[in-house]
Design an enzyme around this catalytic site. Sequence first.
Site, PDB file in Angstrom:
ATOM      1  N   ASP A   6      -2.216  -7.116   0.724  1.00 41.35           N
ATOM      2  CA  ASP A   6      -2.026  -6.694  -0.874  1.00 41.35           C
ATOM      3  C   ASP A   6      -1.890  -8.147  -1.409  1.00 41.35           C
ATOM      4  O   ASP A   6      -2.506  -8.358  -2.677  1.00 41.35           O
ATOM      5  CB  ASP A   6      -1.073  -5.703  -0.885  1.00 41.35           C
ATOM      6  CG  ASP A   6      -1.166  -4.626  -0.081  1.00 41.35           C
ATOM      7  OD1 ASP A   6      -2.036  -3.974  -0.275  1.00 41.35           O
ATOM      8  OD2 ASP A   6      -0.325  -4.316   0.620  1.00 41.35           O
TER       9      ASP A   6
ATOM     10  N   HIS B 285       3.413  -0.016   0.279  1.00 40.05           N
ATOM     11  CA  HIS B 285       1.689  -0.406   0.780  1.00 40.05           C
ATOM     12  C   HIS B 285       1.051   0.939   0.371  1.00 40.05           C
ATOM     13  O   HIS B 285       0.452   1.682   1.266  1.00 40.05           O
ATOM     14  CB  HIS B 285       1.470  -0.758   2.233  1.00 40.05           C
ATOM     15  CG  HIS B 285      -0.158  -0.980   2.390  1.00 40.05           C
ATOM     16  ND1 HIS B 285      -0.866  -1.819   1.735  1.00 40.05           N
ATOM     17  CD2 HIS B 285      -1.042  -0.483   3.232  1.00 40.05           C
ATOM     18  CE1 HIS B 285      -2.130  -1.669   2.141  1.00 40.05           C
ATOM     19  NE2 HIS B 285      -2.246  -0.855   2.935  1.00 40.05           N
TER      20      HIS B 285
END
Length: 328
Positions: A159, A187
């Site tokens: 990410d 996440h």
Amino acid sequence: MTQPIRVAVTGAAGQIGYSLLFRLASGETFGNRPVILQLLDLPIPEVQKALQGVAMELQDCGFKTLAGIVTTDDPNVAFDGVSWSLLVGSKPRGPGMARADLIRENGPIFIGQGQALERGASDLRVLVVGNPCNTNCLIAASNCNGVPKERFFAMTRLDENRAIAQLANKAGVTNAEIKHVSVFGNHSESMYPDFENAMIGKKKAASVIKDRKWLRGEFVAAVQNRGKAIIQARGKSSAASAASAAIDHVKDLEAKTARGQWFSAAVWSDGSYGSPLGIYTSLPITSDGKGGYSVVQGLKLSSWAQEKIRLTNEELLSEREVVKDLLK
Ligand code: NAD
Ligand code: LMR
């Protein structure tokens, strides 16, 4: 001769495994230190056959740093004496699914694997990649006696890498010019990629990219939804970029972080930035290069950003509730 480092990878016959193993073995990750790969996958004949094929290809690379390959369907064998264990093996989501939809199917995998991780070396570190990775990490760590919770991580480095690429693209600069991007929380689609502290060259990102609507809107959404976008485009979830992020994570924890730098990982919450205790949540960290890490303190976050962080942590608390019977 330098003592080899033992590294376990689960789901080693899968698509992330295929992008990951060669980079662990080649010297890229552990330098000149010889590596013994201990590869785990399911006790299904076709899967074990595919795993043998991957082991054959690893041999055929002729890496000078590859000191041995173990293939097995037994976590006790895979985790014996390992200094790193990369827990990839689990089901990926398909189109139309959220990562949390995998929780009851994948969660139980991390009970037995958590227990078997007690067989790791004294410097064991564990990176959980399999989704939903923060909560799977909580399950593994909770079921692993004798290994400190701070030795477990869930992967949010992908990410961070995605956020860096989005900012670089918008600003028309290279990825190398972007720093101080942190991912907070889960996440999942609720994660918060912080641009308020990000730098582009020597300037605050928000003073280079003046479009605040884009930063708060499209940028955050693009990072949050990138996994889904890849699944829509490829028909399969991200693999090479996920493997690359796992390599970044291991390398950055093996080294001492350069002064003024940091990177993101989901760690055992210490309460920083209002994170509730008892979860694995993504935070900016630095590594001491000796197996320890510290959470970066003192980042200034607007009340808007703090609310985003609160919401993503709330989601982690609800995920914990869903798997509470799997925790010890
Ligand atoms: P894949 O289906 O290609 O491979 C998964 C492998 O795991 C298979 O070989 C399967 O046999 C094996 N496996 C399943 N259960 C196992 C068990 N109990 N023990 C050992 N091995 C087992 O999937 P993939 O694309 O490699 O993705 C793996 C996981 O990583 C998925 O959960 C995916 O959602 C996740 N993922 C996470 C991130 C992240 O950023 N955290 C990024 C990409 C993918
Ligand atoms: C990703 O972020 O690409 C992975 O977690 C796979 C997914 O399901 O999105």
